[in-house]
Design an enzyme around this catalytic site. Structure first.
Site, PDB file in Angstrom:
ATOM      1  N   ASP A  39       9.091 -26.589  16.848  1.00  0.00           N
ATOM      2  CA  ASP A  39       9.350 -27.450  15.760  1.00  0.00           C
ATOM      3  C   ASP A  39       8.161 -27.293  14.741  1.00  0.00           C
ATOM      4  OD1 ASP A  39       7.515 -28.674  17.163  1.00  0.00           O
ATOM      5  OD2 ASP A  39       8.361 -30.573  17.168  1.00  0.00           O
ATOM      6  N   HIS A 247       2.413  -0.739   7.565  1.00  0.00           N
ATOM      7  CA  HIS A 247       2.433  -2.160   7.517  1.00  0.00           C
ATOM      8  C   HIS A 247       1.566  -2.498   9.017  1.00  0.00           C
ATOM      9  CE1 HIS A 247       5.907  -2.546   4.674  1.00  0.00           C
ATOM     10  NE2 HIS A 247       4.906  -2.140   4.185  1.00  0.00           N
ATOM     11  N   ASP A 264      -6.052  -3.060   3.168  1.00  0.00           N
ATOM     12  CA  ASP A 264      -5.049  -3.634   2.112  1.00  0.00           C
ATOM     13  C   ASP A 264      -5.033  -5.045   2.373  1.00  0.00           C
ATOM     14  OD1 ASP A 264      -2.998  -4.128   0.554  1.00  0.00           O
ATOM     15  OD2 ASP A 264      -1.712  -2.609   1.354  1.00  0.00           O
ATOM     16  N   ASP A 276      -3.149  -7.326  -5.206  1.00  0.00           N
ATOM     17  CA  ASP A 276      -2.848  -6.417  -4.003  1.00  0.00           C
ATOM     18  C   ASP A 276      -3.704  -5.169  -4.119  1.00  0.00           C
ATOM     19  OD1 ASP A 276      -1.443  -4.760  -2.105  1.00  0.00           O
ATOM     20  OD2 ASP A 276       0.442  -4.845  -3.268  1.00  0.00           O
ATOM     21  N   HIS A 355       5.683   6.894   1.121  1.00  0.00           N
ATOM     22  CA  HIS A 355       6.206   5.675   0.394  1.00  0.00           C
ATOM     23  C   HIS A 355       6.013   5.827  -1.143  1.00  0.00           C
ATOM     24  CE1 HIS A 355       2.046   4.672  -0.589  1.00  0.00           C
ATOM     25  NE2 HIS A 355       1.666   4.811   0.785  1.00  0.00           N
ATOM     26  N   HIS A 359       4.607  -0.796  -7.224  1.00  0.00           N
ATOM     27  CA  HIS A 359       5.750  -1.794  -7.185  1.00  0.00           C
ATOM     28  C   HIS A 359       5.288  -2.795  -8.618  1.00  0.00           C
ATOM     29  CE1 HIS A 359       3.125  -4.121  -4.791  1.00  0.00           C
ATOM     30  NE2 HIS A 359       2.776  -3.380  -4.079  1.00  0.00           N
ATOM     31  N   HIS A 366       5.812  -7.906  -4.241  1.00  0.00           N
ATOM     32  CA  HIS A 366       6.790  -6.994  -4.554  1.00  0.00           C
ATOM     33  C   HIS A 366       7.636  -7.545  -5.447  1.00  0.00           C
ATOM     34  CE1 HIS A 366       6.227  -4.478  -0.793  1.00  0.00           C
ATOM     35  NE2 HIS A 366       5.128  -4.693  -1.378  1.00  0.00           N
ATOM     36  N   GLU A 389      -0.647   2.979  -6.259  1.00  0.00           N
ATOM     37  CA  GLU A 389      -1.292   3.155  -4.747  1.00  0.00           C
ATOM     38  C   GLU A 389      -1.042   4.139  -3.806  1.00  0.00           C
ATOM     39  OE1 GLU A 389       0.592   0.336  -2.032  1.00  0.00           O
ATOM     40  OE2 GLU A 389       1.641  -0.794  -3.704  1.00  0.00           O
ATOM     41  N   TYR A 393      -1.171   9.924   4.890  1.00  0.00           N
ATOM     42  CA  TYR A 393      -1.406   9.611   6.169  1.00  0.00           C
ATOM     43  C   TYR A 393      -1.127  10.820   7.303  1.00  0.00           C
ATOM     44  CZ  TYR A 393      -0.658   5.779   3.248  1.00  0.00           C
ATOM     45  OH  TYR A 393      -0.789   5.015   1.994  1.00  0.00           O
ATOM     46  N   ARG A 417      -5.535   5.003   1.528  1.00  0.00           N
ATOM     47  CA  ARG A 417      -4.573   4.586   0.373  1.00  0.00           C
ATOM     48  C   ARG A 417      -5.601   3.901  -0.431  1.00  0.00           C
ATOM     49  NH1 ARG A 417      -1.142   2.058   2.947  1.00  0.00           N
ATOM     50  NH2 ARG A 417      -1.554   0.222   3.260  1.00  0.00           N
ATOM     51  N   GLU A 419      -5.636   1.515  -3.730  1.00  0.00           N
ATOM     52  CA  GLU A 419      -4.573   0.688  -4.611  1.00  0.00           C
ATOM     53  C   GLU A 419      -5.092  -0.266  -5.569  1.00  0.00           C
ATOM     54  OE1 GLU A 419      -2.258  -2.079  -2.219  1.00  0.00           O
ATOM     55  OE2 GLU A 419      -0.723  -2.121  -3.723  1.00  0.00           O
TER      56      GLU A 419
HETATM   57  N1  GLY Z   1       0.345  -4.731   0.548  1.00  0.00           N
HETATM   58  C1  GLY Z   1       1.609  -4.389   0.480  1.00  0.00           C
HETATM   59  C2  GLY Z   1       1.590  -3.076  -0.477  1.00  0.00           C
HETATM   60  O1  GLY Z   1       0.701  -2.615  -0.818  1.00  0.00           O
HETATM   61  O2  GLY Z   1       2.792  -3.031  -1.104  1.00  0.00           O
HETATM   62 MN    MN Z   2       1.118  -2.748  -3.097  1.00  0.00          MN
HETATM   63 MN    MN Z   3      -1.342  -3.334  -0.679  1.00  0.00          MN
END
Ligand code: GLY
Ligand code: MN
Ligand code: MN
Length: 445
Positions: A39, A247, A264, A276, A355, A359, A366, A389, A393, A417, A419
């Protein structure tokens, strides 16, 4: 309580939406509390469309917005249904504005307890030729809307006259959200400022032997100290090979000498505007040869992609710019082989760069808004904000495409990465997150 009382902006957005709605009425539910376990609930997070138009940060509310052709001239255009004031409930869970507060503080022309939605909705939707409601998302409200709609269809059949249709108003709302107002850009600069400072502190604090979780605590601690509501998304603090998990959020491992650390993380402000940001740097302050080569490649790809962010361009152009730099660099390093054009068209780099390059960013991380209509990519306009970004990898998790070399062991376990958050301006772009350093020299030492 109301988190950021810029009610004029919310009222103006409603006006703009209403002007475009004509004879439509929109039913817009707020978010509900989401169960964490048993709960216990997660901390409340308002629905972004609802917050954008209403500014009210309460669960379970429903807004009804009526276009100028829906209903009579004196009918209210903005109606809120809210949780009623209730001393006991407020002692347990905090302040509620109630119907009176909804009118006094949030500009509703009429407001009622949410329990009256079922009986009053028919009246408020009467006269609307179109009912804007997103089906499939709001199990509490949907049966009420569908019942009213069914009643209207029934009446229309018996008494003649046109029947209302059901439509999704999200596209109109998201088109508005895609183009940020100057005030929204200010808030995004603030989210960026706090988040950049957190990244800078984290890089300076990192030492081999610390836990990823300690860096997470430092970053998120700074967000809260600076007055942000919470992380915009689960922070990723990934040492070494963990960075190859896009992720990764466990953040439980020790940081090792010789590895890179990918962070990130971005904050969400009290009014939900987000940053972000990703930065990657050597834990011991010194890139290895392989790490440096890949870092410089990602940085160069990011620069090219950011340069492509300008009015009339598109997020696809930014993505392609990044991919071309990455593929050229990977060919030079021998991590890809064969014909450049064939690699680009066949996406034969996806085991290393799986990827997209960015975005939309806004009230959602997003963020909403179409990135394309069919084959037509949305042209960038001043006020749009997107992340840029690119990453690389190097791991053995994904199958290597036919004709491409396996990833040598000395390259494995490197995930990078970089970003940034970039706003389109009339003259090009503004990097909102420029205060988070990223030059090779700044990452070392
Ligand atoms: N942190 C999520 C992304 O970079 O889209
Ligand atoms: Mn992002
Ligand atoms: Mn990110």
């Amino acid at each position: 309580m109301n988190s950021h009382p810029n009610h004029a902006a919310h009222a103006q957005r409603r006006q703009r939406l209403l002007a475009s709605l004509e004879d439509a009425a929109v039913v817009l539910p707020a978010a509900h509390l989401v169960t964490h376990h048993a709960d216990v609930h997660h901390r409340f997070r308002q629905d972004s469309d609802f917050f954008y138009l209403c500014g009210l940060d309460e669960a379970n509310a429903v807004a009804v917005l009526r276009g100028h052709g829906a209903g009579g001239p004196r009918d209210p255009r903005f109606v809120l249904f809210v949780e009623p004031r209730d001393a006991t409930a407020e002692v347990w869970n905090g302040h509620r504005w109630g119907a009176e507060g909804a009118m006094e503080h949030f500009g509703a022309e009429a407001a009622h307890p949410i329990g009256e939605l079922a009986e009053r909705l028919d009246g408020y939707l009467h006269g609307a030729r179109r009912i804007g409601f997103r089906v499939g998302r709001h199990p509490h409200v949907e049966p009420l809307v569908l019942r009213v709609w069914a009643q209207q269809l029934e009446r229309g059949q018996r008494h003649g006259g046109p029947s209302a249709s059901l439509f999704d108003a999200s596209a109109a709302i998201h088109a508005m959200r895609l183009r940020k107002e100057p005030g929204e850009l200010e808030r995004m600069r603030e989210a960026a400022r706090i988040s950049c400072a957190a990244h800078e502190q984290a890089r300076q604090a990192v030492r081999a032997g610390m836990g990823e979780y300690q860096i997470e605590a430092l970053v998120e601690g700074h967000f809260r100290k600076a007055g942000a509501r919470q992380p915009a998304y689960p922070s990723i603090v990934a040492g070494g090979d963990n960075a190859c998990i896009l992720h990764y959020t466990n953040n439980q491992d020790p940081l090792r000498d010789g590895d890179l650390l990918l962070i990130d993380a971005g904050c969400s402000l009290m009014d939900y505007y987000n940053a972000d940001i990703t930065r990657t740097f050597p834990i011991n302050g010194q890139f290895s040869g392989e790490q440096r080569a890949l870092y410089e490649l990602v940085l160069s790809a990011q620069r090219q992609a950011i340069a492509a962010v300008q009015p009339g361009s598109s997020s696809a152009k930014a993505h392609n710019a990044a991919v071309e730099v990455l593929v050229d660099g990977l060919l030079d390093l021998g991590l890809l082989q064969g014909d450049r054009e064939a690699i680009l068209t066949g996406h034969d780099y996806r085991h290393i760069y799986p990827h997209r390059t960015g975005h939309w960013l806004g009230l959602d991380v997003h963020d909403m808004g179409a990135s394309r209509l069919g084959d037509h990519h949305t042209a960038l306009e001043p006020g749009m904000v997107l992340t840029v970004e690119p990453g690389l990898y190097l791991s053995n998790r994904l199958p290597v495409p036919e004709g491409q070399p396996p990833i040598p062991e000395n390259w494995q376990g490197i995930g990078i990465r970089i970003e940034d958050d970039v706003a389109v301006t009339a003259g090009g772009h503004e990097v909102l997150t420029a205060a988070a350093l990223k030059e090779v020299g700044d990452m070392e030492g």
